[in-house]
Structures are given as structure tokens and as C-alpha cells.
Design a protein around this motif. Structure first.
Motif, PDB file in Angstrom:
ATOM      1  N   ALA A  11     -32.872  55.540 -57.735  1.00  0.00           N
ATOM      2  CA  ALA A  11     -33.947  55.407 -56.751  1.00  0.00           C
ATOM      3  C   ALA A  11     -34.137  53.972 -56.284  1.00  0.00           C
ATOM      4  N   ASP A  12     -33.172  53.113 -56.567  1.00  0.00           N
ATOM      5  CA  ASP A  12     -33.232  51.725 -56.112  1.00  0.00           C
ATOM      6  C   ASP A  12     -32.375  51.596 -54.857  1.00  0.00           C
ATOM      7  N   THR A  13     -33.009  51.356 -53.716  1.00  0.00           N
ATOM      8  CA  THR A  13     -32.289  51.334 -52.436  1.00  0.00           C
ATOM      9  C   THR A  13     -31.297  50.181 -52.347  1.00  0.00           C
ATOM     10  N   ASN A  14     -31.477  49.144 -53.175  1.00  0.00           N
ATOM     11  CA  ASN A  14     -30.534  48.027 -53.149  1.00  0.00           C
ATOM     12  C   ASN A  14     -29.142  48.447 -53.612  1.00  0.00           C
ATOM     13  N   LEU A  15     -29.051  49.575 -54.315  1.00  0.00           N
ATOM     14  CA  LEU A  15     -27.757  50.025 -54.827  1.00  0.00           C
ATOM     15  C   LEU A  15     -27.034  50.967 -53.861  1.00  0.00           C
ATOM     16  N   LEU A  16     -27.703  51.371 -52.796  1.00  0.00           N
ATOM     17  CA  LEU A  16     -27.078  52.312 -51.854  1.00  0.00           C
ATOM     18  C   LEU A  16     -25.743  51.829 -51.291  1.00  0.00           C
ATOM     19  N   PRO A  17     -25.607  50.541 -50.930  1.00  0.00           N
ATOM     20  CA  PRO A  17     -24.302  50.090 -50.412  1.00  0.00           C
ATOM     21  C   PRO A  17     -23.171  50.215 -51.431  1.00  0.00           C
ATOM     22  N   LEU A  18     -23.525  50.379 -52.708  1.00  0.00           N
ATOM     23  CA  LEU A  18     -22.527  50.476 -53.778  1.00  0.00           C
ATOM     24  C   LEU A  18     -22.408  51.900 -54.304  1.00  0.00           C
ATOM     25  N   ARG A  19     -22.881  52.859 -53.528  1.00  0.00           N
ATOM     26  CA  ARG A  19     -22.919  54.247 -53.991  1.00  0.00           C
ATOM     27  C   ARG A  19     -21.549  54.752 -54.415  1.00  0.00           C
ATOM     28  N   ALA A  20     -20.535  54.496 -53.610  1.00  0.00           N
ATOM     29  CA  ALA A  20     -19.197  55.008 -53.932  1.00  0.00           C
ATOM     30  C   ALA A  20     -18.682  54.424 -55.235  1.00  0.00           C
ATOM     31  N   GLU A  21     -18.881  53.104 -55.421  1.00  0.00           N
ATOM     32  CA  GLU A  21     -18.402  52.455 -56.631  1.00  0.00           C
ATOM     33  C   GLU A  21     -19.151  52.973 -57.864  1.00  0.00           C
ATOM     34  N   ILE A  22     -20.458  53.173 -57.722  1.00  0.00           N
ATOM     35  CA  ILE A  22     -21.250  53.651 -58.856  1.00  0.00           C
ATOM     36  C   ILE A  22     -20.836  55.062 -59.251  1.00  0.00           C
ATOM     37  N   GLU A  23     -20.738  55.946 -58.272  1.00  0.00           N
ATOM     38  CA  GLU A  23     -20.393  57.329 -58.588  1.00  0.00           C
ATOM     39  C   GLU A  23     -18.996  57.427 -59.183  1.00  0.00           C
ATOM     40  N   ALA A  24     -18.076  56.566 -58.721  1.00  0.00           N
ATOM     41  CA  ALA A  24     -16.719  56.586 -59.261  1.00  0.00           C
ATOM     42  C   ALA A  24     -16.677  56.112 -60.708  1.00  0.00           C
ATOM     43  N   GLY A  25     -17.643  55.271 -61.092  1.00  0.00           N
ATOM     44  CA  GLY A  25     -17.629  54.714 -62.436  1.00  0.00           C
ATOM     45  C   GLY A  25     -18.417  55.484 -63.470  1.00  0.00           C
ATOM     46  N   LEU A  26     -19.184  56.475 -63.034  1.00  0.00           N
ATOM     47  CA  LEU A  26     -20.005  57.232 -63.981  1.00  0.00           C
ATOM     48  C   LEU A  26     -19.146  58.149 -64.847  1.00  0.00           C
ATOM     49  N   PRO A  27     -19.600  58.486 -66.043  1.00  0.00           N
ATOM     50  CA  PRO A  27     -18.819  59.358 -66.926  1.00  0.00           C
ATOM     51  C   PRO A  27     -18.531  60.712 -66.273  1.00  0.00           C
ATOM     52  N   ALA A  28     -17.409  61.289 -66.655  1.00  0.00           N
ATOM     53  CA  ALA A  28     -17.047  62.605 -66.126  1.00  0.00           C
ATOM     54  C   ALA A  28     -18.156  63.607 -66.419  1.00  0.00           C
ATOM     55  N   GLY A  29     -18.446  64.452 -65.447  1.00  0.00           N
ATOM     56  CA  GLY A  29     -19.466  65.475 -65.609  1.00  0.00           C
ATOM     57  C   GLY A  29     -20.871  65.033 -65.248  1.00  0.00           C
ATOM     58  N   THR A  30     -21.023  63.761 -64.875  1.00  0.00           N
ATOM     59  CA  THR A  30     -22.341  63.248 -64.503  1.00  0.00           C
ATOM     60  C   THR A  30     -22.731  63.738 -63.116  1.00  0.00           C
TER      61      THR A  30
END
Length: 331
Positions: A11-30
Motif C-alpha cells: 500500500a506504499d505508492t512509492n513502490l509502484l514504479p518497482l512493481r514488476a521487480e518486486i513481484e518477480a522477487g517474491l517467493p513462489a506462490g505469493t
């Protein structure tokens, strides 16, 4: 113990530009959810079954809805906006940093802009006037940072990295901190002490850098008496919190030439999202000796890329049942 299939609400809008990188780095099944922070219903619905909530702003009413929360992760150093008392027992609250290098860069750049009167010269040249003593005998000679004394009020990560950069200009450094734990010789400072020697620091400094947090002890730390001790040409740089300096006293000191100038990045009156407003009830914006920035000293892509990686890593540790890093508290 491994925790599979985490639900993560970001819910932190400052992270929106990094959405793709964050989702790619999350554990499988998240499962990652990105509710609009301004849509209260969407946020409330998202947190109801969340295991992880990423934001430094979590009021009590919303926290109480997160009955499954295992981790609340601020996307920055500040976790004081998280209502820990409303979280379920066992919830971990963590934070992250990475803003120090960007803020240090900002402090040195802002100091140079103010001391060398670059904004004044820019405005003059746009009007065809060459505002230097070579072309205008009335224009003052300005000082470089070589040989200047930089006084640090607070000498944590920000102060230390800022000092490293000022040292490249052959400046001298002094510092005061609450506990006086700084080893001056090891840091290359002329001296360091507790805030009991704040007056001595103000007397001696050409530039005063404030990077202390806002607490009961630091609120109003710099008032009219302290500003009056500063050198007439001195520059005050505040990247801590606005109320560390008394608002009215600072405005008067700048208006009346008690100090040479200021670079202010932290303020007294903040807008709601999308709102247009001045950062103070006083007209700092009318003063020519102030560089005003919108609490942006730490806001670079590098800052938030580093923060995103810390958050990803901690979510991975949570999923794997490993100890987390940068833990502020466990409820």
C-alpha cells in the motif's frame, strides 16, 4: 517453519514504479495485491486476509482488520505511523533504509547552491546581469567549501555519509549527538561531543547540518537564541524534521540576515495527496536566501530500489521461517 502461499498487500505508492521487480522477487506462490491507498474500501478488503502489509502508515482501525498479519514492513526508516497496539500478537514490524547516500548527496549539493548563490546568479544572468565581482564591483566574493567548518547536529548514518562527502572538499567537521558517542579521531572530525556543546558548534560552524529525528528533546532544539549564535554568513541545512527548528525564529533569522541562508527539505505544513499549498504559514517562498525542496532529499530510484530488495528479502525469510532483519519490534 515454512509458510507457503503468503498474501502480501503493498500500500506504499512509492513502490509502484518497482512493481514488476518486486513481484518477480517474491517467493513462489505469493499473492501480491496493490490496492489504491486512497480507496479506503479496497485497502480494508485487501488487508482482511493479508499475511504481510507493506506501508509505514497503518492506523489502528485498519490494523485491527489485519487479523492474519505476520509482518508489517515500512518502506522506509519511519515506523511510527504503524499502530502496533492494534496488531495481532506475534506480528513483526520491520523497516528499511537506503536513503542515506541520496540525502548526503542532496546536502552537499544544496549547501553549494546556497553558499555560492547559484540561484541568484542564474536569475540575474537570465535578465542579462553578470552577478560576479569581475563584472559587478558590488557583488561579493563567495566562499568555497575548502576550509569551511561543517557542524553536524546528529551523526548517524546520514551525518556520517554526508561528512565523508564534505571531506572530499577539504572541509573541517565537528559534531554533537545526544549521547556523545562519536569517536572524533576515527571519523576525521576536529571534535565531537554531546549536545551540551551545541552552542560551541553553532559558534564555530560555517554550515550546520541537522539530521536528528523529531523527539520531545529535539523539538525546538534550534530557536532564536541558537540562530543568533550562528555566524552571519552561515548556512543551515535541515534534512531531519521541520520542527527541530522553531518556525518563526527561522523565518525571522533568514528575513533579517541573522544567518546567511538555509536549505530546507523538511517542513511544518504538509499537503494531502494532490493538494497545492505552501509548506509553512510564513512566506519562506518570498526569501531569496532559502533553497526549498519538498522533503525530496532521499527520494531517488536508488533509494527505493534498495528498500524494495530489503522488503523482498524479508518476505522471503518469513516464508522460509528464517529470522528477519531490520526488525523494529515484535508485538
Amino acid at each position: 517453519m515454512t509458510t507457503p502461499g503468503l498474501t502480501v498487500v503493498i500500500a506504499d505508492t512509492n513502490l509502484l514504479p518497482l512493481r514488476a521487480e518486486i513481484e518477480a522477487g517474491l517467493p513462489a506462490g505469493t499473492t501480491a495485491r496493490w490496492p489504491d491507498r486512497q480507496d479506503d474500501a479496497a485497502v480494508r478488503a485487501a488487508i482482511a486476509d493479508a499475511d504481510v502489509y507493506v506501508s509505514g502508515n497503518l492506523p489502528a482501525e485498519l490494523a485491527a482488520l489485519g487479523t492474519r498479519l505476520k509482518l508489517v514492513h515500512a518502506a522506509g526508516a519511519g515506523a511510527d505511523g504503524i499502530a502496533t497496539g492494534a496488531l495481532p500478537a506475534g506480528t513483526i514490524v520491520a523497516n528499511t533504509f537506503h536513503h542515506e547516500k541520496s540525502i548526503a548527496e542532496h546536502v552537499v549539493a544544496a549547501t553549494t547552491v546556497v553558499r555560492r548563490e547559484l540561484r541568484v546568479q542564474d536569475a540575474a544572468l537570465r535578465a542579462g546581469r553578470w552577478a560576479t565581482p569581475v563584472y559587478d564591483p558590488q557583488a561579493p566574493w563567495l566562499d568555497s567549501l575548502t576550509g569551511a567548518t561543517i557542524g553536524f547536529v546528529g551523526f548517524g548514518h546520514i551525518g556520517q555519509l554526508t561528512w565523508q562527502r564534505f571531506r572530499a572538499f577539504e572541509a573541517a567537521g565537528i559534531a554533537v549527538t545526544r549521547r556523545g558517542e562519536v569517536d572524533a579521531a576515527a571519523e576525521g572530525l576536529d571534535w565531537a561531543d554531546t549536545t551540551d556543546r551545541l552552542d560551541a558548534l553553532l559558534d564555530a560552524s560555517d554550515v550546520v547540518v541537522l539530521s536528528v529525528p523529531l523527539t520531545a528533546d529535539t523539538t525546538g532544539l534550534i530557536g532564536a537564541a541558537e540562530l543568533a549564535r550562528m555566524r552571519e554568513h552561515a548556512v543551515l541545512v535541515n534534512v531531519g524534521r521541520g520542527p527541530v527548528v522553531e518556525e518563526g525564529a527561522l523565518y525571522a533569522a533568514l528575513r533579517d540576515g541573522v544567518i546567511g541562508g538555509a536549505a530546507i527539505d523538511v517542513w511544518y505544513d504538509y499537503p494531502a495527496p494532490g493538494e497545492v499549498r505552501h509548506p509553512s504559514s510564513l512566506p519562506f517562498h518570498e526569501l531569496g536566501n532559502v533553497l526549498m525542496t519538498p522533503h525530496s532529499s532521499g527520494l531517488t530510484r536508488q533509494t527505493f530500489a534498495g528498500r524494495a530488495q530489503d522488503i523482498i528479502a524479508n518476505i522471503g525469510r518469513l516464508a522460509a521461517g528464517e529470522p528477519l532483519r531490520n526488525v523494529v519490534t515484535t508485538v
